[in-house]
Design a protein around this motif. Sequence first.
Motif: not given
Length: 181
Positions: A1-25
């Motif tokens: 069985m194969r699974v492809r599960n996607r979640h996303s959200r769009i933000f009206a901010v530059p990529q750098e701001k969202v990318g900075a949150l990835i770096d805190t993981l």
Amino acid sequence: MRVRNRHSRIFAVPQEKVGALIDTLAGEDDRLWACEVWPAMRFDRPLGVGAVGGHGPVRYSVESYEPGRSVRFRFSAPRGFDGFHEFTLRTTEDDETELVHLMVLRLRHPAWCTYPLLWRPMHDALLEDSLDRTERELTGTVRVPARWSLYVRLLRRVISGRWPFRFSSTKVPPSRTTAIR
């Protein structure tokens, strides 16, 4: 069985701001993962290729990492999970930033049974809570907060040992309680 599960959200901010949150993981100041209501993501070293860890009983290692852009994790547990999950960024046509979480799995025994019954509903709730946390970090609010289904609330109660029909009179210690929405 194969699974492809996607979640996303769009933000009206530059990529750098969202990318900075990835770096805190998995760090002490993790501002993306919903660790206030779910098991925290932890690794044997700072976020980077080769780091090993996971959250709760889910184990994985960092397979690739582009600071401020993306991170991919390769599963090692639970048993039967053969695949990865990742956070990536995408710029939309309107110059907004989309944060995408993608999980791709090939399920093997016993996960072909446990994934739909346990892992998928819990995973979906965790990811939506994490996207809420990200939105709150970036905008100060959440337009449409995620809600746990009755089934997710029941699973959390059973897993935490707070099933309403206890067979003993022993109370659950306060340190083991978690807010249930």
